[in-house]
Design a protein around this motif. Sequence first.
Motif, short mmCIF file in Angstrom:
data_model
loop_
_atom_site.label_atom_id
_atom_site.label_comp_id
_atom_site.label_asym_id
_atom_site.label_seq_id
_atom_site.Cartn_x
_atom_site.Cartn_y
_atom_site.Cartn_z
N VAL A 7 0.85 -1.18 0.00
CA VAL A 7 0.00 0.00 0.00
C VAL A 7 0.89 1.24 0.00
CG1 VAL A 7 -1.77 1.27 1.26
CG2 VAL A 7 -1.81 -1.22 1.23
N GLU A 8 0.63 2.17 -0.92
CA GLU A 8 1.41 3.40 -0.98
C GLU A 8 0.97 4.38 0.10
OE1 GLU A 8 1.50 5.10 -4.85
OE2 GLU A 8 1.83 3.18 -5.80
N ALA A 9 1.81 5.36 0.35
CA ALA A 9 1.50 6.38 1.35
C ALA A 9 0.39 7.29 0.86
CB ALA A 9 2.74 7.21 1.66
N GLY A 10 -0.46 7.69 1.77
CA GLY A 10 -1.46 8.71 1.49
C GLY A 10 -1.05 9.97 2.23
N LEU A 11 -1.91 10.96 2.23
CA LEU A 11 -1.61 12.21 2.93
C LEU A 11 -2.71 12.54 3.92
CD1 LEU A 11 -0.47 14.52 -0.02
CD2 LEU A 11 0.99 13.38 1.66
N VAL A 12 -2.31 13.08 5.06
CA VAL A 12 -3.23 13.72 5.98
C VAL A 12 -2.98 15.21 5.79
CG1 VAL A 12 -3.92 14.06 8.37
CG2 VAL A 12 -3.14 11.81 7.62
N ILE A 13 -4.02 15.92 5.34
CA ILE A 13 -3.90 17.33 4.98
C ILE A 13 -4.52 18.19 6.08
CG2 ILE A 13 -4.51 19.06 3.26
CD1 ILE A 13 -4.68 16.66 1.27
N PHE A 14 -3.79 19.21 6.48
CA PHE A 14 -4.25 20.11 7.54
C PHE A 14 -4.70 21.42 6.93
CE2 PHE A 14 -1.19 17.20 9.34
CZ PHE A 14 -1.87 16.72 10.44
N SER A 15 -5.87 21.88 7.35
CA SER A 15 -6.43 23.15 6.88
C SER A 15 -6.15 24.25 7.88
CB SER A 15 -7.95 23.02 6.70
OG SER A 15 -8.24 22.05 5.74
N TYR A 16 -6.26 25.47 7.42
CA TYR A 16 -6.02 26.66 8.24
C TYR A 16 -6.89 26.68 9.49
CZ TYR A 16 -5.48 31.56 9.51
OH TYR A 16 -5.24 32.71 10.19
N ASP A 17 -8.13 26.14 9.38
CA ASP A 17 -9.06 26.15 10.51
C ASP A 17 -8.84 25.00 11.50
OD1 ASP A 17 -10.02 24.01 9.07
OD2 ASP A 17 -12.03 24.84 8.78
N GLY A 18 -7.78 24.20 11.31
CA GLY A 18 -7.46 23.13 12.23
C GLY A 18 -7.99 21.77 11.87
N ARG A 19 -8.74 21.68 10.78
CA ARG A 19 -9.27 20.38 10.37
C ARG A 19 -8.18 19.54 9.70
NH1 ARG A 19 -13.63 20.48 6.47
NH2 ARG A 19 -12.43 22.14 5.51
N ALA A 20 -8.34 18.23 9.77
CA ALA A 20 -7.44 17.31 9.10
C ALA A 20 -8.28 16.33 8.29
CB ALA A 20 -6.59 16.55 10.10
N GLN A 21 -7.83 15.98 7.10
CA GLN A 21 -8.55 15.02 6.27
C GLN A 21 -7.58 14.30 5.35
OE1 GLN A 21 -11.20 16.98 3.32
NE2 GLN A 21 -10.35 18.88 4.13
N PHE A 22 -7.99 13.13 4.90
CA PHE A 22 -7.16 12.37 3.97
C PHE A 22 -7.29 12.99 2.59
CE2 PHE A 22 -8.10 9.19 7.24
CZ PHE A 22 -6.80 8.81 7.56
N GLY A 23 -6.20 12.94 1.83
CA GLY A 23 -6.24 13.52 0.50
C GLY A 23 -5.00 13.20 -0.31
N TRP A 24 -4.85 13.94 -1.38
CA TRP A 24 -3.73 13.74 -2.30
C TRP A 24 -3.27 15.07 -2.87
CZ3 TRP A 24 -5.12 15.11 -7.33
CH2 TRP A 24 -6.48 15.17 -7.59
N LEU A 25 -2.06 15.09 -3.39
CA LEU A 25 -1.45 16.30 -3.93
C LEU A 25 -1.40 16.21 -5.45
CD1 LEU A 25 0.22 18.93 -3.60
CD2 LEU A 25 2.25 17.48 -3.44
N ASP A 26 -1.90 17.23 -6.13
CA ASP A 26 -1.80 17.32 -7.59
C ASP A 26 -0.40 17.84 -7.92
OD1 ASP A 26 -1.81 18.23 -10.27
OD2 ASP A 26 -3.97 18.53 -10.20
N LEU A 27 0.42 17.00 -8.51
CA LEU A 27 1.81 17.38 -8.77
C LEU A 27 1.94 18.49 -9.80
CD1 LEU A 27 3.46 13.85 -8.77
CD2 LEU A 27 3.41 15.54 -6.93
N LYS A 28 0.96 18.65 -10.68
CA LYS A 28 1.03 19.70 -11.69
C LYS A 28 0.70 21.07 -11.10
CE LYS A 28 0.01 16.85 -15.70
NZ LYS A 28 -0.89 16.63 -16.82
#
Length: 56
Positions: A7-28
């Motif tokens: 299984v490849e790594a995913g991302l936990v993304i943090f928002s300015y308001d303190g929320r965290a959610q799973f997501g991905w980064l668009d490399l372009k």
Amino acid sequence: MSHEFTVEAGLVIFSYDGRAQFGWLDLKTGAYHAESDGRCIPDAIGAIEFHSDVTH
């Protein structure tokens, strides 16, 4: 554990308001997107890799 996981790594993304959610980064574009609906997370301030031993 006695076996290797593929299984490849995913991302936990943090928002300015303190929320965290799973997501991905668009490399372009460099924009973060939510895993749940694919929408851009415009107020993301950073992310860390998340490694799991299972997929869903």
